[in-house]
Write a protein that holds these residues in place. Structure first.
Motif, PDB file in Angstrom:
ATOM      1  N   ILE A 179     -19.174  -5.306 -15.563  1.00 26.40           N
ATOM      2  CA  ILE A 179     -20.581  -4.494 -15.602  1.00 26.40           C
ATOM      3  C   ILE A 179     -21.426  -4.800 -14.357  1.00 26.40           C
ATOM      4  O   ILE A 179     -21.674  -6.088 -14.307  1.00 26.40           O
ATOM      5  N   LEU A 180     -21.788  -4.007 -13.528  1.00 25.20           N
ATOM      6  CA  LEU A 180     -22.812  -4.409 -12.620  1.00 25.20           C
ATOM      7  C   LEU A 180     -24.156  -3.492 -13.018  1.00 25.20           C
ATOM      8  O   LEU A 180     -24.323  -2.449 -13.273  1.00 25.20           O
ATOM      9  N   TYR A 181     -24.993  -4.644 -13.368  1.00 25.40           N
ATOM     10  CA  TYR A 181     -26.399  -4.134 -13.849  1.00 25.40           C
ATOM     11  C   TYR A 181     -27.389  -3.812 -12.783  1.00 25.40           C
ATOM     12  O   TYR A 181     -27.531  -4.967 -12.030  1.00 25.40           O
ATOM     13  N   VAL A 182     -27.933  -2.650 -12.698  1.00 31.46           N
ATOM     14  CA  VAL A 182     -28.815  -2.517 -11.527  1.00 31.46           C
ATOM     15  C   VAL A 182     -30.274  -2.323 -12.051  1.00 31.46           C
ATOM     16  O   VAL A 182     -30.420  -1.430 -13.031  1.00 31.46           O
ATOM     17  N   SER A 183     -30.893  -3.095 -11.614  1.00 30.93           N
ATOM     18  CA  SER A 183     -32.533  -3.169 -12.246  1.00 30.93           C
ATOM     19  C   SER A 183     -33.624  -3.763 -11.299  1.00 30.93           C
ATOM     20  O   SER A 183     -33.963  -4.811 -11.305  1.00 30.93           O
ATOM     21  N   VAL A 218     -25.788  -8.987 -12.074  1.00 31.78           N
ATOM     22  CA  VAL A 218     -27.133  -8.500 -12.125  1.00 31.78           C
ATOM     23  C   VAL A 218     -27.533  -8.146 -10.560  1.00 31.78           C
ATOM     24  O   VAL A 218     -27.666  -9.190  -9.906  1.00 31.78           O
ATOM     25  N   ILE A 219     -28.138  -7.023 -10.349  1.00 31.48           N
ATOM     26  CA  ILE A 219     -28.703  -6.691  -8.848  1.00 31.48           C
ATOM     27  C   ILE A 219     -30.083  -6.205  -9.075  1.00 31.48           C
ATOM     28  O   ILE A 219     -30.353  -5.401  -9.698  1.00 31.48           O
ATOM     29  N   THR A 220     -30.870  -7.073  -8.209  1.00 32.77           N
ATOM     30  CA  THR A 220     -32.165  -6.543  -8.238  1.00 32.77           C
ATOM     31  C   THR A 220     -32.824  -6.582  -6.718  1.00 32.77           C
ATOM     32  O   THR A 220     -33.872  -6.262  -6.585  1.00 32.77           O
ATOM     33  N   ASP A 221     -31.836  -6.330  -5.866  1.00 33.84           N
ATOM     34  CA  ASP A 221     -32.387  -6.426  -4.436  1.00 33.84           C
ATOM     35  C   ASP A 221     -32.937  -5.012  -4.234  1.00 33.84           C
ATOM     36  O   ASP A 221     -32.714  -3.952  -4.752  1.00 33.84           O
ATOM     37  N   TYR A 222     -33.668  -5.170  -3.151  1.00 33.00           N
ATOM     38  CA  TYR A 222     -34.308  -3.886  -2.595  1.00 33.00           C
ATOM     39  C   TYR A 222     -33.354  -2.984  -2.175  1.00 33.00           C
ATOM     40  O   TYR A 222     -33.320  -1.885  -2.413  1.00 33.00           O
ATOM     41  N   ASP A 223     -32.344  -3.428  -1.324  1.00 30.76           N
ATOM     42  CA  ASP A 223     -31.317  -2.661  -0.841  1.00 30.76           C
ATOM     43  C   ASP A 223     -30.169  -2.648  -1.940  1.00 30.76           C
ATOM     44  O   ASP A 223     -29.029  -2.919  -1.613  1.00 30.76           O
ATOM     45  N   TYR A 224     -30.388  -2.269  -3.044  1.00 29.58           N
ATOM     46  CA  TYR A 224     -29.424  -2.432  -4.197  1.00 29.58           C
ATOM     47  C   TYR A 224     -27.941  -1.644  -4.004  1.00 29.58           C
ATOM     48  O   TYR A 224     -27.097  -2.018  -4.519  1.00 29.58           O
ATOM     49  N   LEU A 225     -28.288  -0.564  -3.272  1.00 34.12           N
ATOM     50  CA  LEU A 225     -27.190   0.229  -3.075  1.00 34.12           C
ATOM     51  C   LEU A 225     -26.100  -0.208  -2.111  1.00 34.12           C
ATOM     52  O   LEU A 225     -24.601  -0.437  -2.434  1.00 34.12           O
ATOM     53  N   GLU A 226     -26.467  -0.877  -1.068  1.00 27.14           N
ATOM     54  CA  GLU A 226     -25.577  -1.853  -0.288  1.00 27.14           C
ATOM     55  C   GLU A 226     -25.136  -3.060  -0.865  1.00 27.14           C
ATOM     56  O   GLU A 226     -23.808  -3.113  -0.810  1.00 27.14           O
ATOM     57  N   SER A 227     -25.880  -3.663  -1.786  1.00 24.69           N
ATOM     58  CA  SER A 227     -25.170  -4.814  -2.615  1.00 24.69           C
ATOM     59  C   SER A 227     -24.254  -4.043  -3.734  1.00 24.69           C
ATOM     60  O   SER A 227     -22.948  -4.919  -3.789  1.00 24.69           O
ATOM     61  N   LEU A 228     -24.418  -3.168  -3.992  1.00 24.40           N
ATOM     62  CA  LEU A 228     -23.363  -2.319  -4.995  1.00 24.40           C
ATOM     63  C   LEU A 228     -22.110  -2.259  -4.280  1.00 24.40           C
ATOM     64  O   LEU A 228     -21.083  -2.396  -4.994  1.00 24.40           O
ATOM     65  N   LEU A 229     -22.285  -1.547  -3.084  1.00 24.20           N
ATOM     66  CA  LEU A 229     -20.929  -1.290  -2.389  1.00 24.20           C
ATOM     67  C   LEU A 229     -20.310  -2.513  -2.064  1.00 24.20           C
ATOM     68  O   LEU A 229     -18.983  -2.412  -2.254  1.00 24.20           O
ATOM     69  N   ARG A 230     -20.859  -3.361  -1.544  1.00 25.14           N
ATOM     70  CA  ARG A 230     -20.042  -4.904  -1.549  1.00 25.14           C
ATOM     71  C   ARG A 230     -19.482  -5.076  -2.855  1.00 25.14           C
ATOM     72  O   ARG A 230     -18.436  -5.674  -2.719  1.00 25.14           O
ATOM     73  N   LEU A 231     -20.174  -5.429  -3.840  1.00 23.42           N
ATOM     74  CA  LEU A 231     -19.562  -5.748  -4.991  1.00 23.42           C
ATOM     75  C   LEU A 231     -18.413  -4.904  -5.345  1.00 23.42           C
ATOM     76  O   LEU A 231     -17.452  -5.506  -6.091  1.00 23.42           O
ATOM     77  N   ILE A 232     -18.737  -3.777  -5.285  1.00 21.62           N
ATOM     78  CA  ILE A 232     -17.322  -2.915  -5.530  1.00 21.62           C
ATOM     79  C   ILE A 232     -16.153  -3.299  -4.791  1.00 21.62           C
ATOM     80  O   ILE A 232     -14.948  -3.291  -5.240  1.00 21.62           O
ATOM     81  N   ALA A 233     -16.342  -3.331  -3.537  1.00 21.34           N
ATOM     82  CA  ALA A 233     -15.326  -3.761  -2.522  1.00 21.34           C
ATOM     83  C   ALA A 233     -14.488  -4.898  -2.809  1.00 21.34           C
ATOM     84  O   ALA A 233     -13.235  -5.439  -2.495  1.00 21.34           O
ATOM     85  N   GLU A 234     -15.466  -6.054  -3.346  1.00 21.84           N
ATOM     86  CA  GLU A 234     -14.835  -6.986  -3.629  1.00 21.84           C
ATOM     87  C   GLU A 234     -13.651  -7.493  -4.678  1.00 21.84           C
ATOM     88  O   GLU A 234     -13.122  -8.457  -4.799  1.00 21.84           O
ATOM     89  N   SER A 235     -13.606  -6.322  -5.489  1.00 23.36           N
ATOM     90  CA  SER A 235     -12.736  -6.579  -6.558  1.00 23.36           C
ATOM     91  C   SER A 235     -11.763  -5.170  -6.892  1.00 23.36           C
ATOM     92  O   SER A 235     -12.475  -4.152  -6.621  1.00 23.36           O
ATOM     93  N   ALA A 240     -18.053  -0.805 -14.463  1.00 18.74           N
ATOM     94  CA  ALA A 240     -18.988   0.194 -14.929  1.00 18.74           C
ATOM     95  C   ALA A 240     -20.379  -0.148 -14.346  1.00 18.74           C
ATOM     96  O   ALA A 240     -20.822  -1.534 -14.506  1.00 18.74           O
ATOM     97  N   ILE A 241     -21.001   0.864 -13.761  1.00 16.38           N
ATOM     98  CA  ILE A 241     -22.549   0.506 -13.175  1.00 16.38           C
ATOM     99  C   ILE A 241     -23.590   1.000 -14.376  1.00 16.38           C
ATOM    100  O   ILE A 241     -23.664   2.282 -14.568  1.00 16.38           O
ATOM    101  N   ASN A 259     -19.928   7.618  -0.244  1.00 16.27           N
ATOM    102  CA  ASN A 259     -18.916   6.560   0.060  1.00 16.27           C
ATOM    103  C   ASN A 259     -17.510   7.045  -0.482  1.00 16.27           C
ATOM    104  O   ASN A 259     -16.891   6.143  -0.485  1.00 16.27           O
ATOM    105  N   ASP A 260     -17.466   8.157  -0.921  1.00 18.18           N
ATOM    106  CA  ASP A 260     -15.938   8.458  -1.427  1.00 18.18           C
ATOM    107  C   ASP A 260     -15.411   7.691  -2.635  1.00 18.18           C
ATOM    108  O   ASP A 260     -14.251   7.537  -2.790  1.00 18.18           O
ATOM    109  N   ILE A 261     -16.323   7.200  -3.280  1.00 17.24           N
ATOM    110  CA  ILE A 261     -16.016   6.547  -4.655  1.00 17.24           C
ATOM    111  C   ILE A 261     -16.147   7.483  -5.623  1.00 17.24           C
ATOM    112  O   ILE A 261     -17.192   8.052  -6.071  1.00 17.24           O
ATOM    113  N   ARG A 262     -15.102   7.843  -6.611  1.00 16.66           N
ATOM    114  CA  ARG A 262     -15.156   8.937  -7.430  1.00 16.66           C
ATOM    115  C   ARG A 262     -15.667   8.412  -8.744  1.00 16.66           C
ATOM    116  O   ARG A 262     -14.998   7.206  -9.294  1.00 16.66           O
TER     117      ARG A 262
END
Length: 328
Positions: A179-183, A218-235, A240-241, A259-262
């Protein structure tokens, strides 16, 4: 020219006290006389002088409601329900928007107090003993929602912590193990009143602790979308986001599509709040629903009860439920 109760009394051949009883629907007057007074008042276009009444009764029949903004549909839905319930009880509502500015919030509270409102409902940005003391010294009843001030100030909302725990267990039941938790609001911890994001975060962590097979970030960054993309690519594992509100979930879904992620084939997404614009989202977003209209109605109801001198609960929780759709 403004019509007065004295003029109505003279035209009807009664005393001003009798007119007052008729216009304010009080006992001590026969029905035929009441109907005659109301008919004359209507024909003359009589309107009550609320300022004069407030001097006599000690009430202005006005309430204040303090919100962050109206960008989040939660607040607009809540306000409509609050205003409708207040109007049903004969109250006029002043709405002010703080834009999450702590100094502006205090300024607006003082403005409402200067206008002698009978009570205030608010979603506070400020926090701690200073705000607690300010509200106590204001001399008017206060009810809060979304963010809590203290155990002393009545609070109407949902059990955010338990609701988020329910969300995490639901995700686990769908077979997700990551789980990637965005807050993003969590980055304001200690700087502003973020009671709701903090409670949801606590629920998230507690649930993950209860589920040893779940890994999380847990993702709290201002640029949380870029952080999210990096974390998805790492695994290679499908995540589940889980977002702390639908607003972030909608941003995430748009970003994943760009970014073509279904969704949900490559990543599941879940929100929180069930805002009304979700009806127009594809794929439909799984989320936590709670009765926003009920919160607005009960906040107004309890505030008015407090104005009338009745005891009200210090904490009121409304129900919630998972709305399962296509995004998980």
């Amino acid at each position: 020219m403004k019509v007065t109760s004295k003029q109505i009394a003279e035209l009807c051949g009664v005393t001003r006290g009798t007119v007052d009883r008729a216009l304010n629907n009080r006992p001590g007057i026969n029905e035929a006389t009441r109907e005659k007074i109301m008919k004359v008042a209507g024909e003359l276009g009589y309107r009550p002088h609320f300022l004069a009444q407030s001097l006599v009764k000690g009430q202005t029949k006005t309430l204040g409601i303090v919100l962050f903004d109206m960008y989040n549909r939660i607040f607009s839905q809540l306000f409509h329900a609050f205003e409708a319930e207040a109007r049903r009880h004969g109250y006029f509502v002043y709405l002010v928007l703080t834009n999450k500015d702590k100094a502006l919030e205090i300024e607006y509270l003082n403005n409402l107090l200067d206008r002698k409102v009978d009570g205030i409902a608010m979603s506070p940005v400020n926090m701690g003993p200073t705000l607690d003391s300010f509200l106590k010294e204001s001399g008017v009843p206060v009810v809060t929602f979304t963010n809590r001030v203290s155990a002393k100030v009545p609070f109407v909302w949902i059990d955010d912590k338990q609701a988020m725990k329910t969300a995490v267990h639901h995700i686990a039941s769908k077979g997700y193990q990551r789980i990637l938790y965005v807050s993003p609001p969590l980055r304001y911890k200690g700087k502003s009143n973020i009671y709701v994001p903090e409670q949801r975060y606590k629920g998230f962590i507690e649930a993950c602790t209860e589920l040893p097979d779940i890994s999380y970030t847990v993702i709290t960054d201002y640029d949380y979308l870029e952080s999210l993309l990096r974390l998805i690519a790492e695994s290679d594992e499908k995540p589940a986001i889980l977002c702390s509100s639908d607003i972030y979930a909608l941003d995430v879904m748009r970003f994943l599509k760009v970014n073509d992620i279904r969704i949900p084939e490559q990543a599941g997404v879940m929100g929180f709040d069930n805002i009304d614009i979700l009806h127009y989202v594809d794929p439909a977003l799984t989320t936590i629903d709670f009765h926003v209209d009920e919160i607005g109605r009960r906040a107004a109801e309890q505030l008015i009860a407090s104005i009338q001198g009745r005891d009200i609960p210090r904490r009121t929780h409304v129900g919630y439920a998972i709305i399962e759709r296509d995004s998980l």
